[in-house]
Design an enzyme around this catalytic site. Structure first.
Site, PDB file in Angstrom:
ATOM      1  N   ASP A 153      76.209 -28.361 -16.527  1.00  0.00           N
ATOM      2  CA  ASP A 153      76.491 -29.788 -16.572  1.00  0.00           C
ATOM      3  C   ASP A 153      77.962 -29.937 -16.179  1.00  0.00           C
ATOM      4  OD1 ASP A 153      74.242 -31.240 -17.200  1.00  0.00           O
ATOM      5  OD2 ASP A 153      74.893 -31.803 -19.211  1.00  0.00           O
ATOM      6  N   HIS A 208      80.298 -34.816 -23.281  1.00  0.00           N
ATOM      7  CA  HIS A 208      80.086 -33.373 -23.222  1.00  0.00           C
ATOM      8  C   HIS A 208      80.276 -32.863 -21.798  1.00  0.00           C
ATOM      9  CE1 HIS A 208      76.169 -35.076 -22.093  1.00  0.00           C
ATOM     10  NE2 HIS A 208      75.993 -33.980 -21.378  1.00  0.00           N
ATOM     11  N   ALA A 215      69.004 -27.148 -22.935  1.00  0.00           N
ATOM     12  CA  ALA A 215      68.140 -27.204 -24.100  1.00  0.00           C
ATOM     13  C   ALA A 215      66.691 -27.231 -23.613  1.00  0.00           C
ATOM     14  CB  ALA A 215      68.440 -28.445 -24.950  1.00  0.00           C
TER      15      ALA A 215
END
Length: 216
Positions: A51, A94, A163
């Site tokens: 990310d 994040h 995840a």
């Protein structure tokens, strides 16, 4: 040719000090590091994803008035003239690019450096959400994942990381839809949710896309 795809093993997701820590994510560091080095697996290539968000990314709750992390949000298509929408979730800040949180955990980064492993970034366009390592949620913007796999004659991918119910699942489904024989190695993934029903639903979705779901 087999390629291992390691999804988002970054500080913000893996470290207890991260802003969006995946429960028990730290447990994956050594097993995935070992998996990357396992000669018996005969990996032709390894790809590590990140990310890689700008600070004003649309998925961050703080960038929306009166919105809290983990609240629902209606995403609108970034394409002019397209009125389609998707329901999603807003997250804590994040993996802001070039910060500690966006860095790969040390053991994974060490292998990336020493073995010159390919990194594929996602989520770097401000106006759209990404889960798949292949494209945004609209399937408009493509990362360089598919071109890389094609260049190296990949026909089979194995997916691990975090995840499970978000980026691992989305990446696996994209790979299968593009024609790759796809396997998710469950023992090398961790979910955000601790609800067994959520995990069972993920397994069903993966299998519905002809994705192999195995423990290891």
């Amino acid at each position: 040719m087999k390629t291992l795809i390691v999804v988002d093993m970054q500080n913000d997701f893996i470290s207890p000090l991260g802003s969006l820590t995946v429960p028990k994510g730290e447990e994956l560091i050594n097993p995935i590091s070992d998996l990357m080095q396992d000669a018996d697996r005969d990996w032709h290539r390894i790809v590590v994803t990140r990310d890689w968000h700008p600070s004003r990314h649309i998925s961050f709750a703080k960038n929306h008035k009166d919105k809290e992390p983990y609240s629902t949000y209606t995403y609108h298509s970034p394409r002019p003239g397209d009125d389609s929408t998707q329901e999603g979730i807003l997250w804590p800040v994040h993996c802001v690019k070039n910060t500690w949180g966006s860095q790969l955990v040390d053991q994974i980064m060490d292998q990336v450096v020493t073995k010159h492993i390919k990194i594929v970034d996602k989520g770097f366009l401000t106006d759209r959400e990404y889960y798949s390592a292949f494209h945004d949620i609209w399937n408009f913007h493509k990362t360089d994942m598919n071109k890389y796999l094609e260049k190296h004659h990949t026909d089979e991918v194995y997916i691990v990381g975090v995840a499970l119910e978000y980026c691992v699942k989305a990446t696996a489904i994209s790979a299968a839809e593009l024609g790759y024989k796809t396997t998710v190695l469950l023992d090398y993934t961790r979910p955000i949710s601790d609800d067994p029903e959520v995990i069972n639903k993920v397994k069903e979705e993966l299998k519905a896309h002809n994705i192999n779901v195995v423990d290891k």
